[in-house]
Design a protein around this motif. Structure first.
Motif, short mmCIF file in Angstrom:
data_model
loop_
_atom_site.label_atom_id
_atom_site.label_comp_id
_atom_site.label_asym_id
_atom_site.label_seq_id
_atom_site.Cartn_x
_atom_site.Cartn_y
_atom_site.Cartn_z
N PHE A 41 44.39 1.61 3.09
CA PHE A 41 43.37 2.60 3.61
C PHE A 41 42.52 3.18 2.37
CE2 PHE A 41 41.57 6.57 4.95
CZ PHE A 41 40.43 6.20 5.60
N LEU A 42 43.61 3.86 1.36
CA LEU A 42 43.04 4.66 0.12
C LEU A 42 42.58 3.75 -0.52
CD1 LEU A 42 46.10 6.79 -0.35
CD2 LEU A 42 43.95 7.74 0.49
N ARG A 43 42.88 2.44 -0.84
CA ARG A 43 42.25 1.50 -1.67
C ARG A 43 40.87 1.04 -0.97
NH1 ARG A 43 47.78 -1.26 -3.26
NH2 ARG A 43 48.33 -0.16 -5.10
N SER A 44 40.71 1.13 -0.02
CA SER A 44 39.71 0.46 0.68
C SER A 44 38.60 1.80 0.45
CB SER A 44 39.45 0.45 2.18
OG SER A 44 39.60 1.68 2.83
N ALA B 26 50.90 7.75 -6.94
CA ALA B 26 49.66 8.62 -7.91
C ALA B 26 48.68 7.83 -7.07
CB ALA B 26 50.00 8.30 -9.15
N LEU B 27 47.70 8.77 -6.84
CA LEU B 27 46.37 8.52 -6.39
C LEU B 27 45.24 9.03 -7.51
CD1 LEU B 27 46.45 10.19 -2.75
CD2 LEU B 27 47.17 7.70 -3.54
N ARG B 28 44.39 8.03 -7.86
CA ARG B 28 43.43 8.49 -8.93
C ARG B 28 41.78 8.45 -8.38
NH1 ARG B 28 45.75 8.35 -14.57
NH2 ARG B 28 47.85 7.75 -14.16
N TYR B 29 41.14 9.43 -8.36
CA TYR B 29 39.98 9.57 -8.01
C TYR B 29 39.27 8.99 -9.13
CZ TYR B 29 41.56 12.19 -4.09
OH TYR B 29 42.14 12.87 -3.09
N VAL B 30 38.28 7.93 -9.16
CA VAL B 30 37.72 7.12 -10.17
C VAL B 30 36.47 6.74 -9.75
CG1 VAL B 30 39.64 6.64 -11.77
CG2 VAL B 30 38.92 5.04 -9.92
N HIS B 31 36.10 7.00 -8.60
CA HIS B 31 34.62 6.47 -8.08
C HIS B 31 34.00 7.78 -7.41
CE1 HIS B 31 34.45 2.28 -8.77
NE2 HIS B 31 35.67 2.42 -8.54
N TYR C 140 31.37 15.45 -7.65
CA TYR C 140 32.53 14.76 -6.82
C TYR C 140 33.96 15.02 -7.47
CZ TYR C 140 28.32 12.05 -5.76
OH TYR C 140 27.15 11.50 -4.96
N PRO C 141 34.97 14.73 -6.97
CA PRO C 141 36.22 15.02 -7.39
C PRO C 141 36.54 13.89 -8.28
CG PRO C 141 36.54 13.99 -5.22
CD PRO C 141 35.20 14.14 -5.34
N ILE C 142 37.43 14.44 -9.23
CA ILE C 142 37.89 13.59 -10.41
C ILE C 142 39.35 13.83 -10.72
CG2 ILE C 142 37.40 15.06 -12.33
CD1 ILE C 142 35.98 12.63 -13.51
N GLY C 143 40.01 13.14 -11.22
CA GLY C 143 41.56 13.43 -11.50
C GLY C 143 42.42 12.75 -10.45
N GLY C 144 43.48 13.38 -9.97
CA GLY C 144 44.33 12.72 -8.91
C GLY C 144 45.37 13.46 -8.65
N PRO D 23 38.50 14.61 2.38
CA PRO D 23 39.80 15.06 2.12
C PRO D 23 40.70 14.14 2.66
CG PRO D 23 38.85 16.13 4.04
CD PRO D 23 37.71 15.46 3.74
N LEU D 24 41.35 13.20 1.75
CA LEU D 24 41.77 11.99 2.09
C LEU D 24 43.31 12.27 2.61
CD1 LEU D 24 40.20 9.41 -0.24
CD2 LEU D 24 39.90 9.43 2.25
N VAL D 25 43.85 13.04 1.72
CA VAL D 25 45.19 13.15 1.81
C VAL D 25 45.55 13.80 3.34
CG1 VAL D 25 47.30 14.57 1.41
CG2 VAL D 25 45.88 13.69 -0.52
N SER D 26 44.94 14.83 3.70
CA SER D 26 44.99 15.14 5.19
C SER D 26 44.64 14.05 6.10
CB SER D 26 44.29 16.57 5.37
OG SER D 26 42.97 16.39 5.44
N LEU D 27 43.61 13.43 5.79
CA LEU D 27 43.42 12.39 6.96
C LEU D 27 44.51 11.22 7.09
CD1 LEU D 27 40.92 11.24 8.27
CD2 LEU D 27 40.37 9.75 6.23
N ILE D 28 45.12 10.97 5.95
CA ILE D 28 46.04 9.84 6.04
C ILE D 28 47.26 10.16 6.72
CG2 ILE D 28 45.08 7.91 4.07
CD1 ILE D 28 47.47 9.39 2.42
#
Ligand SMILES: Nc1ncnc2c1ncn2[C@@H]1O[C@H](COP(=O)(O)OP(=O)(O)OP(=O)(O)O)[C@@H](O)[C@H]1O
Ligand SMILES: [Mg+2]
Length: 368
Positions: free
Chosen positions: A354-357, A295-300, A332-336, A306-311
């Protein structure tokens, strides 16, 4: 803000933004005497409202929202603590000074009071004239009133008297009158409650536009999180007289810290479905060896790539999205997102790091 209380205080303290504080509550308590003894309507409230900000005060019925607004325009005075508005301690003002302060504040309540003897246009024009210190509304004041009535979709009813308008129409007239008086502070109490969805949104848009153009401070009491999400840049959550949480709208919605806030956020759903997905032994989570359910949550606020396609490209892994609930709050995007990650163990680990960073909150829900 709220240093002395237990309220959850999301970052970005008022002092760091460099904007002027228009309203401050310093350890304010309001107690009234009832037949059953003293009753506290608000307790130990410490808050700062800044110039040009749009603040949403949310809370269930009886939480103290209207009381808070009445303390700002001097309709009520605190039992203890200090409310400072536009530089003045509201409690210490002479009648004349209080009247002057009130002329710089507009409060639009649930039941607006209009003079039945006058048409709506006259009432709004009088407010516009008063803002210019005119004894009688002049042509300019009437023109301003007409323009504002058109903006709240009441131009065709400009010559109606208050009793000829519906509750929602009267409230829109009150919004026009509030704008007409060019206030430094605008207080709205459930202003969209009597509106249909389309009119409600339109009013919110006008409030936002007005705040932007005039630099006025707006405080909006509501129990609709959708309203807050739409236009407020700050949220104050009240529960039974206490501020339980406050901060920038994005931070509070993305990462609520209290159950009271979560109650309101149910409407702005997030990843609650994940638990159902996991609990129900749904075939989608029967992972093959090497797969991980993540699960990825966008909280910041700063997650915008577009992180998913990037990773998937950067780390040579596959991400099969099972569930996504992402919406835009502010910019900004919110949710996950919940996805099955597949690829060499090491690559997945690097992708997670990378996602955490990038300030995405990552949780490995299941792996095989
Ligand atoms: N003058 C008063 N005397 C006694 N109790 C009062 C008085 N004014 C308000 N209250 C009580 O104080 C509490 C807070 O009232 P307030 O009107 O501020 O709530 P609210 O959050 O605006 O609620 P709503 O969403 O229903 O408008 C309520 O329990 C209310 O009954
Ligand atoms: Mg109320």
């Amino acid at each position: 803000m709220a240093e002395d209380s237990d309220a959850v205080n999301h970052e970005t303290a008022a002092t760091e933004t460099g904007r002027k504080a228009t309203i401050t509550f310093d350890d304010v308590t309001k107690t009234v005497l009832t037949a059953d003894g003293p009753k506290s309507l608000l307790k130990n409230i410490t808050l700062t409202f800044e110039e040009g900000g749009i603040y949403g005060v949310i809370g269930l019925g009886g939480a103290g929202k209207s009381t808070l607004l009445k303390l700002i325009d001097g309709n009520l005075t605190p039992t203890s603590g200090t409310v400072t508005v536009l530089g003045d301690n509201v409690a210490g003002l002479s009648d004349a000074a209080r009247a002057r302060l009130r002329s710089r504040i507009s409060r639009v309540g649930v039941f607006p009071d209009f003079d039945e003897e006058r048409t709506i246009l006259e009432s709004v024009a009088i407010a516009a004239g008063e803002a210019e210190n005119a004894v009688e509304p002049d042509e300019a004041a009437r023109a301003k009133a007409l323009r504002l009535l058109r903006e709240v979709s009441l131009r065709s009813q400009k010559d109606a008297h208050p009793s000829q308008l519906s509750g929602g129409e009267l409230q829109r007239a009150a919004v026009a009158r509030a704008f007409a008086s060019s206030p430094r502070i605008l207080l709205f109490d459930e202003v969209t409650a009597a509106q249909d969805h389309i009119e409600g949104r339109e009013i919110l848009r006008l409030i936002k536009q007005f705040a932007k153009e005039s630099g006025a401070t707006v405080v909006l009491a509501t129990h609709e999180i959708a309203t807050v999400k739409e236009i407020c840049d700050h949220i104050v959550v009240l529960d039974r007289g206490f501020v339980v949480e406050e901060g920038p709208t994005y931070a509070v919605i993305a990462d609520p810290q209290t159950d009271q806030t979560r109650v309101f956020l149910e409407a702005v759903s997030s990843l609650g479905k994940v638990d159902t997905l996991l609990a129900g032994h749904d075939p989608v989570v029967d992972l093959r060896p090497g797969q991980k359910l993540i699960a990825l949550r966008y909280v910041h606020e700063d997650v915008s790539e577009p992180l998913v396609s990037l990773i998937t490209r950067k780390f040579g892994i596959d991400v099969n999205i099972m569930l996504a609930d992402v919406q835009i709050v502010g910019k900004y995007p919110i949710g996950g997102i919940v996805g099955v990650f597949e690829g060499p163990e090491r690559n997945i680990r690097d992708a997670v790091a990378f996602l955490r960073s990038k300030k995405v909150r990552v949780e490995i829900l299941a792996e095989n």
